[in-house]
Structures are given as C-alpha cells and as structure tokens.
Motif scaffolding. Sequence first.
Motif, PDB file in Angstrom:
ATOM      1  N   GLY A  59       0.800  -1.226   0.000  1.00  0.00           N
ATOM      2  CA  GLY A  59       0.000   0.000   0.000  1.00  0.00           C
ATOM      3  C   GLY A  59       0.828   1.269   0.000  1.00  0.00           C
ATOM      4  N   THR A  60       2.006   1.223   0.602  1.00  0.00           N
ATOM      5  CA  THR A  60       2.853   2.424   0.621  1.00  0.00           C
ATOM      6  C   THR A  60       3.393   2.696  -0.782  1.00  0.00           C
ATOM      7  OG1 THR A  60       3.466   1.763   2.855  1.00  0.00           O
ATOM      8  CG2 THR A  60       4.717   3.556   1.896  1.00  0.00           C
ATOM      9  N   TYR A  87       2.140   6.510   6.750  1.00  0.00           N
ATOM     10  CA  TYR A  87       2.197   5.876   5.421  1.00  0.00           C
ATOM     11  C   TYR A  87       2.221   6.926   4.313  1.00  0.00           C
ATOM     12  CZ  TYR A  87       0.701   2.131   8.467  1.00  0.00           C
ATOM     13  OH  TYR A  87       0.611   1.252   9.512  1.00  0.00           O
ATOM     14  N   ASP A 156      -6.577   7.239   0.112  1.00  0.00           N
ATOM     15  CA  ASP A 156      -5.881   6.117   0.745  1.00  0.00           C
ATOM     16  C   ASP A 156      -6.953   5.229   1.365  1.00  0.00           C
ATOM     17  OD1 ASP A 156      -4.509   4.293   2.211  1.00  0.00           O
ATOM     18  OD2 ASP A 156      -3.202   5.724   3.229  1.00  0.00           O
ATOM     19  N   GLN A 159      -7.623   1.158   4.721  1.00  0.00           N
ATOM     20  CA  GLN A 159      -8.440   0.694   5.840  1.00  0.00           C
ATOM     21  C   GLN A 159      -9.926   0.684   5.467  1.00  0.00           C
ATOM     22  OE1 GLN A 159      -7.389   2.905   9.408  1.00  0.00           O
ATOM     23  NE2 GLN A 159      -5.219   2.409   9.177  1.00  0.00           N
ATOM     24  N   SER A 180      -3.978  -1.143   0.368  1.00  0.00           N
ATOM     25  CA  SER A 180      -3.027  -2.125   0.899  1.00  0.00           C
ATOM     26  C   SER A 180      -3.804  -3.414   1.129  1.00  0.00           C
ATOM     27  CB  SER A 180      -2.467  -1.640   2.231  1.00  0.00           C
ATOM     28  OG  SER A 180      -1.843  -2.720   2.927  1.00  0.00           O
ATOM     29  N   LYS A 185      -5.703  -6.303   6.879  1.00  0.00           N
ATOM     30  CA  LYS A 185      -6.694  -5.389   6.292  1.00  0.00           C
ATOM     31  C   LYS A 185      -8.038  -6.109   6.085  1.00  0.00           C
ATOM     32  CE  LYS A 185      -3.631  -2.141   5.998  1.00  0.00           C
ATOM     33  NZ  LYS A 185      -3.468  -1.311   7.196  1.00  0.00           N
TER      34      LYS A 185
HETATM   35  C1  LIG Z   1      -4.031   4.035   6.093  1.00  0.00           C
HETATM   36  C2  LIG Z   1      -2.901   3.201   5.553  1.00  0.00           C
HETATM   37  N1  LIG Z   1      -2.251   3.622   4.471  1.00  0.00           N
HETATM   38  C3  LIG Z   1      -1.239   2.918   3.943  1.00  0.00           C
HETATM   39  C4  LIG Z   1      -0.832   1.730   4.500  1.00  0.00           C
HETATM   40  C5  LIG Z   1       0.381   1.059   3.948  1.00  0.00           C
HETATM   41  O1  LIG Z   1       0.163  -0.209   3.471  1.00  0.00           O
HETATM   42  P1  LIG Z   1       1.353  -1.275   3.416  1.00  0.00           P
HETATM   43  O2  LIG Z   1       1.629  -1.715   4.806  1.00  0.00           O
HETATM   44  O3  LIG Z   1       0.792  -2.356   2.553  1.00  0.00           O
HETATM   45  O4  LIG Z   1       2.521  -0.601   2.772  1.00  0.00           O
HETATM   46  C6  LIG Z   1      -1.522   1.220   5.625  1.00  0.00           C
HETATM   47  C7  LIG Z   1      -1.202  -0.053   6.264  1.00  0.00           C
HETATM   48  O5  LIG Z   1      -0.351  -0.605   6.658  1.00  0.00           O
HETATM   49  C8  LIG Z   1      -2.570   1.986   6.174  1.00  0.00           C
HETATM   50  O6  LIG Z   1      -3.238   1.573   7.257  1.00  0.00           O
END
Ligand SMILES: Cc1ncc(COP(=O)(O)O)c(C=O)c1O
Length: 368
Positions: A59-60, A87, A156, A159, A180, A185
């Motif tokens: 997700g990032t 994030y 984003d 969640q 993500s 999740k």
């Molecule tokens: C609101 C939010 N944005 C972005 C992310 C990033 O996702 P990832 O851990 O898959 O990089 C997360 C979760 O970890 C998140 O809760």
Amino acid sequence: MIALNDLARHHAPLAAELEAAMARVHARGWYILGPEVAAFEQEFATYVGAAECVAVANGTDALELALRALAIGPGDAVATVANAGMYSTTAIRAAGATPTYVEIDASTLQMDPAALAAALTPRTRALIVTHLYGRFAHIDLLGQIARERGVALIEDCAQAHGARIAGGMAGSHGRLGCFSFYPTKNLGALGDAGAIVTGDRDLASRLRALRTYGWGTKYHCTMEGGMNSRMDELQAAVLRAKLPHLDDWNRRRREVAARYAAAIRHPAITLSPPVADESNVAHLYVVRTKERHSLRAHLAEAGVATDVHYPVPDHRQPGAGETPPQGLVHTERACAEVLSLPCYPELTDPEIDAVATACNRWPPATPS
Ligand SMILES: Cc1ncc(COP(=O)(O)O)c(C=O)c1O
C-alpha cells in the motif's frame, strides 16, 4: 486472551479455497505479474467501480506510485493528515515531495475540510485523503475543494476496502485510489500486496510502466522514476478467493462496532460517533480516553489485547524538521488518547460483551 485480530480464525473456513488457489499457481509455474494478477486487477476494478486497477507490491508503494504517475516530486507539496500512521508521509517523501499536515476534525478524527481549504498553497499539487479506521472521510467536501483549487485527489483506502456512499465506493472518488492488502486489512493477502484504481486510462498505463522500472516494453524504459513494485501470483490468487467474501465480513465488522457502541458505557471513555451504514467498514474500533495507559493495563489484566493507531503524529517522527507545524491540536490529542479494541469478523458476541464489560469495570485514576 481476546486477540486484537485473529487471522488463523479468519482463514480457517477458507482453507480449501486458499489451498486450491495456491495449488493453481504452483501448477502453472508463473509467479509474478501473470494471469492471476491480471484477473484480480479486473475483478477488483469491477468491485470498486473503476475502469482500471494496477496491482503493486504494497500500500505504501501504491501511494508513492500514484504521486509519481502524477509527476509530483521535488518542490511540490502534498496535503495529508498526521494521525494516520506515517504511510502517506513515507510515500510523499519517497516521491521527493513535502507533506503539508492538515488538522483533523475532533469528532471523526478525519481530515477537516475547512482546515484543508486554509492549508493549500500554490505549491500543493495533490491531496491524500485517508479513510481512517474504515470510515469514509468527508470526501464530498474535500473533493470539491480539491477540484476548485486544481489539486489532484488521491484516496488512501488501505483501511476502507468495500466502504460505500451514494457517490461510489472508497477508491472511486479521486483521480487515484490506493489500497493495501496487508494481512490484517479488511481484504488481506497472505503477505504484502497493494493496488491502485483509477478511471484514467493514461494514468493506469503510466502506473504499469512505473511499477516495472519505467518499462514501456520489456527492457525499454519510457519513463523516469520507475520502481520495482509488482504483485505476485500467489497473493493475487489468494485475494481472488477472498474478494467474494468481503461484503459479508464488512457487515459482521459493522455488527461488532454496533455491539460495542451499545454496550460500552463509561464516563471516561469516548466512543467514535456510530455509523451504521455502508460508509463504515469498521476496520478498527477505536475509543478515546485521557488515561489510555491505565485503560490498556486494565484490559490486558482482564485478558483483552489492545493497540494504538497511532501513538506519534507524523510531524513528531524523525525527518519532520525541528519546528513542528502549529495548529494540529486535535491531531496531537487524538494520538495521545486513541485506543483500538479487538475488532474482526470472527469475534463472537460473548467476546465482544466480555471486552465491553471489562471496559465498563475500569476504575480510572481520576474519575471524570
Ligand atoms: C491508512 C494506511 N495507508 C497505507 C498503509 C500502507 O500499506 P502497506 O503496509 O501495505 O505498505 C496502511 C497499512 O499498513 C494503512 O493503514
């Protein structure tokens, strides 16, 4: 102990489906960006109501790639909130841009539209709106401000898989919607995975190049700023098996939240404003108290696991500079007070009631 989340319980009823999905990948012998990823991209785009979905590694990366696809980088500012776990800040900085922190509203803890309007400057090129804890942010107002000020809206939705309002699902309101599929999740893989949805075919083809080094065709770069951020076939096959169950899981999560809201009664614990409709997918059930440490310790003693999402605002993390931005009073207070209770679809009614009873029996040090 009542766990915050229990993925073994979550996946147990799906064991046969997941094993069949993984066996299919194993038999085919194609492991990265293959037919399972292509099929998942199509199925997830259809689910969200977007023309395109581009599957990526997490997700990032999805957030960073969204910014890169919009050619946002050094010299640009991107508006975001500081209470959503670093994030968006990580992605904005990785793209070479600078975060501008926008105050949240004290009740929902989501970005405050009036504060956004005041925070935008001529340098602001994009806005990342997090649907925090699985609740829709004030997307109509935020989207209107973004449109009027010529700022690209990125949602984003990490969640908020499956959250809906009349105007469409989470992910379908901005230029780009980022997801993500981290295992905890609402729709989680069995490892890292992410995706970006968009209605803009040109942005989608830029994203496809950017996720593979900037390649237009194999070994031939057509873009600068590329990364290696690919979804693997095993995760795509798992996500395809799980997607048809998502709405049922979200329905049960809302029931968990509603049961907590009806059962927790304590003068020193503030509950989130209840949302019974599908704009809430109850990713986390977050309460607030001025004496978080004491409540956490009491719940641990009573056999209830908790967590804090999130304890440190982004502007107080390393790399934010010496002078913290002013005017983030609600953000700071939220980070000091929030506490997440167990919330997942397989939590039973007796477990929810046990958590609520433990909350109600908490003796705070300074009764209000
Ligand atoms: C609101 C939010 N944005 C972005 C992310 C990033 O996702 P990832 O851990 O898959 O990089 C997360 C979760 O970890 C998140 O809760």
